[in-house]
Enzyme design. Structure first.
Site, PDB file in Angstrom:
ATOM      1  N   HIS A 104      25.111  52.158  23.395  1.00  0.00           N
ATOM      2  CA  HIS A 104      26.431  51.774  23.919  1.00  0.00           C
ATOM      3  C   HIS A 104      27.450  52.845  23.583  1.00  0.00           C
ATOM      4  O   HIS A 104      27.511  53.290  22.440  1.00  0.00           O
ATOM      5  CB  HIS A 104      26.910  50.454  23.283  1.00  0.00           C
ATOM      6  CG  HIS A 104      26.002  49.307  23.576  1.00  0.00           C
ATOM      7  ND1 HIS A 104      24.880  49.032  22.840  1.00  0.00           N
ATOM      8  CD2 HIS A 104      26.052  48.372  24.546  1.00  0.00           C
ATOM      9  CE1 HIS A 104      24.272  47.984  23.349  1.00  0.00           C
ATOM     10  NE2 HIS A 104      24.953  47.563  24.376  1.00  0.00           N
ATOM     11  N   LYS A 130      18.073  50.384  27.573  1.00  0.00           N
ATOM     12  CA  LYS A 130      19.393  49.913  28.039  1.00  0.00           C
ATOM     13  C   LYS A 130      20.474  50.942  27.694  1.00  0.00           C
ATOM     14  O   LYS A 130      20.566  51.373  26.541  1.00  0.00           O
ATOM     15  CB  LYS A 130      19.742  48.566  27.391  1.00  0.00           C
ATOM     16  CG  LYS A 130      21.117  48.055  27.821  1.00  0.00           C
ATOM     17  CD  LYS A 130      21.483  46.739  27.162  1.00  0.00           C
ATOM     18  CE  LYS A 130      22.917  46.376  27.499  1.00  0.00           C
ATOM     19  NZ  LYS A 130      23.464  45.326  26.652  1.00  0.00           N
ATOM     20  N   LYS A 275      46.900  54.003  51.895  1.00  0.00           N
ATOM     21  CA  LYS A 275      46.784  53.863  53.349  1.00  0.00           C
ATOM     22  C   LYS A 275      47.236  55.111  54.121  1.00  0.00           C
ATOM     23  O   LYS A 275      46.742  55.386  55.206  1.00  0.00           O
ATOM     24  CB  LYS A 275      47.573  52.645  53.829  1.00  0.00           C
ATOM     25  CG  LYS A 275      46.890  51.335  53.516  1.00  0.00           C
ATOM     26  CD  LYS A 275      47.637  50.155  54.125  1.00  0.00           C
ATOM     27  CE  LYS A 275      46.995  48.864  53.663  1.00  0.00           C
ATOM     28  NZ  LYS A 275      47.625  47.680  54.204  1.00  0.00           N
ATOM     29  N   ASP A 311      45.506  46.113  60.476  1.00  0.00           N
ATOM     30  CA  ASP A 311      46.648  45.282  60.054  1.00  0.00           C
ATOM     31  C   ASP A 311      47.524  44.939  61.251  1.00  0.00           C
ATOM     32  O   ASP A 311      47.982  43.810  61.405  1.00  0.00           O
ATOM     33  CB  ASP A 311      47.531  46.046  59.050  1.00  0.00           C
ATOM     34  CG  ASP A 311      46.933  46.050  57.650  1.00  0.00           C
ATOM     35  OD1 ASP A 311      46.132  45.155  57.353  1.00  0.00           O
ATOM     36  OD2 ASP A 311      47.276  46.965  56.873  1.00  0.00           O
TER      37      ASP A 311
END
Ligand code: NAP
Length: 467
Positions: A104, A130, A275, A311
Site C-alpha cells: 500500500h 495486491k 465544455k 444541452d
C-alpha cells in the site's frame, strides 16, 4: 469477485455487518479496526461464516494471522512490510488458506516503485498479489491498468487499484480488466479506504461482475460527484444488454487526460469547467457545438474525437413541449455554460431574448455574441410580461434548496399564468423557484427534464440506439 470490507469497531457490530453483506462474494475482516478482537473472538467470526473470508490485520499481529490459518480461513492478507522472511514462514505454514501479499502506498502512485514492489512480491510466490496506491491524478489509474495487464500476461493473480477520489475509475474497471477481486464498502460511511464504492453501486449500477473488457464511456469534469449521468447511462446500458460502462473522470489537467485516455474511451460527456476548453483537443466539432462554442458530448469514430452539444436540444425540446418560442419574451438569468447553450437555442427559435447576470460583463459578452438585450441581476424588477423565464444559475441547487433567484413577490410581477418557468437546476427536481411559479399558475419545467433529454441525445450519439 466482490469483497466487502468489514470496518466495524466492535465484535458485536462486525457480526451485524457480516449479516448485512449480502452483495459480497467474500468478506474482508479488518481485525485492526475491531477494538475488542481476541483469539476467541476471531474464532467466533470465522466459524459464524456466511461467506468466504479474507483476514487482514494492518497492525501486523501474527498471532491473529496464525490463528486464522489454524481456523482454516479462506484467505489471509499480509502486508509486504511484515518482512519477507516472516511472509515466507507463514506461506510455508498456510495449509489450504490462500495468501494475499499486499503493498500500500497511501500518498502517491509511483510507477517505478509499484513495479518494484510487484516484482518483490511475485518472488515470494503468494496466491494473489495486491497493489494499492493513492491517485493524485486521473492518469495514475493507467499505471494500475498496465500492471493488471502485465500480471495477466505473466499468469499471476492480482488485485490492483488506486485509492482516493481520483482513483475510483480503477476500482470500477480493474475487475473488468482481469483483477481477481474488488474491495468495496457495505454502505456509504463504512469505507475501509478512501474512494471505496459501495458493493450495491458496483454490482447493480456498474455491473462489474457482468462486464469483461467493456467499451468505456464517461464524464470528464471537476467536480463530478454530483452528476447523475453515470446512473442514467449505466442503467440504460444494462437494460439494453450493451457491453458498455460509464464512469466519472475527475480531471485537473484536461490535455493530459485526453492524451492518456484517448485510446481507451469510446465517448465522453463533458461538464464544468471543460465544455469550452475541450474543443481544442477534438478532431472535429459539429456545426451547432461550434457555433455555441461549447461541447458537452464527445464520440470517438475511427479513432477521431468528434464534439457535439446536446444541452441545447435537451433544453429547447423541453421548452417547446410547453410553448412556441417564436417572438416570445424570454428572460434568462445567468451567463455561464448552460446559459450559453440555452440562449443559443432560444435565438435559433427566434425568441426575443434578454440575458441578466450577477456579473454584468459576462452577460454583455454573451449578449453581444447573440445580438440580444442584457442587464444586471439587480435590475430584474425592470422586466415584466415575460413569457419564458429561465434560471441558468445554480441558485436553489441542493443543499441550498430554500434559495431562489427571484423572490415570489417579484416573480408575480414578471410572469403571468400563461408563462413558462424553467429551472436548469435538476437537484432538487422541484426547486423553490418552480414551486413558487407553480403556485402562481405558471407551467413549470424541471432541469431534470433537460438533463434526461440531453442524456438521451448523448446516448444516441454514443451507441446509435434510442435510450
Ligand atoms: P457556470 O458556468 O459556473 O455558471 C454559473 C452561473 O450562475 C453564472 O452566471 C453565475 O453568475 C451564476 N451564479 C452562481 N451563483 C450565483 C449567485 N449566488 N447569485 C447570482 N448568480 C449566481 O455553471 P453552469 O454550467 O452554467 O451551470 C449552472 C446551473 O445549471 C447549475 O445549477 C447546473 O447544475 C445546471 N445545469 C443543468 C443541466 C441540465 O441538464 N439540467 C446541465 C448543465 C448545468 P456569475 O457570472 O456572476 O458568477
Amino acid at each position: 469477485m466482490i469483497v466487502i470490507s468489514i470496518t466495524a469497531p466492535t465484535m458485536k457490530e462486525a457480526l451485524l455487518d457480516i449479516k448485512q453483506a449480502k452483495n459480497a462474494d467474500l468478506i474482508e475482516l479488518r481485525l485492526d479496526l475491531i477494538k475488542d478482537i481476541t483469539l476467541s473472538g476471531l474464532e467466533k467470526l470465522i466459524k459464524n461464516k456466511r461467506k468466504r473470508i479474507i483476514v487482514t490485520d494492518r497492525r501486523k499481529r501474527l498471532k491473529l494471522i496464525r490463528k486464522a490459518i489454524e481456523l482454516k480461513v479462506d484467505y489471509i492478507d499480509l502486508d509486504i512490510m511484515v518482512g519477507e522472511e516472516t511472509i515466507r514462514e507463514i506461506i510455508s505454514e498456510k495449509n489450504n488458506t490462500k495468501v494475499i501479499v499486499s503493498f500500500h502506498d497511501y500518498r502517491k502512485t509511483d510507477k517505478r516503485g509499484i513495479n518494484r514492489r510487484y516484482a518483490q512480491i511475485k518472488k515470494l510466490k503468494p496466491d494473489v498479489i495486491k497493489i494499492a496506491a493513492f491517485a493524485r491524478d486521473i492518469n495514475d489509474n493507467n499505471v494500475i491498468f498496465d500492471l493488471i495487464k502485465k500480471a495477466g500476461i505473466e499468469n499471476k493473480k492480482i488485485i490492483a487499484l488506486c485509492m482516493g477520489k481520483k482513483g475510483q475509475v480503477s476500482r470500477i474497471l480493474s475487475v473488468m480488466y482481469g483483477a481477481e477481486f474488488i474491495f468495496c464498502s457495505l454502505r456509504e460511511g463504512k469505507e475501509a479506504a478512501p474512494g471505496q464504492i459501495t458493493a450495491e453501486t458496483l454490482k447493480n449500477i456498474y455491473r462489474v461482475c457482468d462486464l469483461k473488457e467493456p467499451k468505456i464511456f464517461g464524464l470528464v469534469g471537476n467536480p463530478v460527484k454530483h452528476s447523475k449521468g453515470f446512473i442514467v447511462h449505466n442503467k440504460a446500458f444494462g437494460k439494453m444488454n450493451m457491453r458498455n460502462v460509464y464512469v466519472n473522470f475527475l480531471v485537473e489537467d484536461l490535455a493530459g487526460f485526453i492524451r492518456a485516455y484517448k485510446g481507451m474511451i469510446s465517448g465522453l460527456s463533458v461538464t464544468i469547467p471543460f465544455k469550452r476548453e475541450v474543443i481544442k483537443y477534438l478532431d472535429k466539432v459539429d456545426p451547432i457545438a461550434e457555433e455555441i462554442g461549447a461541447v458537452n458530448t464527445i464520440v470517438k469514430r475511427a479513432g477521431k474525437l468528434i464534439g457535439y452539444n446536446t444541452d441545447v436540444k435537451g433544453a429547447i425540446d423541453a421548452i417547446k413541449e410547453k410553448i412556441n418560442i417564436r417572438n416570445k419574451k424570454v428572460l434568462i438569468i445567468g451567463a455561464g455554460g448552460v446559459v450559453r447553450a440555452i440562449a443559443f437555442g432560444i435565438k435559433k427559435e427566434k425568441g426575443k431574448l434578454v440575458i441578466i447576470n450577477r456579473t454584468v460583463k459576462k452577460a454583455e459578452v454573451l449578449a453581444k455574441e447573440l445580438n440580444c438585450e442584457y442587464g444586471g441581476l439587480d435590475k430584474i424588477n425592470e422586466y415584466t410580461g415575460i413569457d419564458v423565464l429561465i434560471n441558468g444559475t445554480s441558485i436553489g441547487m441542493f443543499p441550498d434548496v430554500n434559495k431562489t433567484p427571484v423572490k415570489k413577490t417579484l416573480l408575480r410581477k414578471i410572469v403571468c399564468r400563461e408563462s413558462v418557468v424553467f429551472d436548469s437546476v435538476y437537484n432538487p427536481s422541484m426547486t423553490k423557484l418552480l414551486k413558487d411559479a407553480a403556485s402562481l399558475g405558471c407551467s413549470v419545467i424541471s432541469g431534470e427534464k433537460m438533463f434526461i433529454n440531453q442524456a438521451g441525445h448523448q446516448f444516441k450519439l454514443f451507441t446509435g440506439r434510442r435510450m
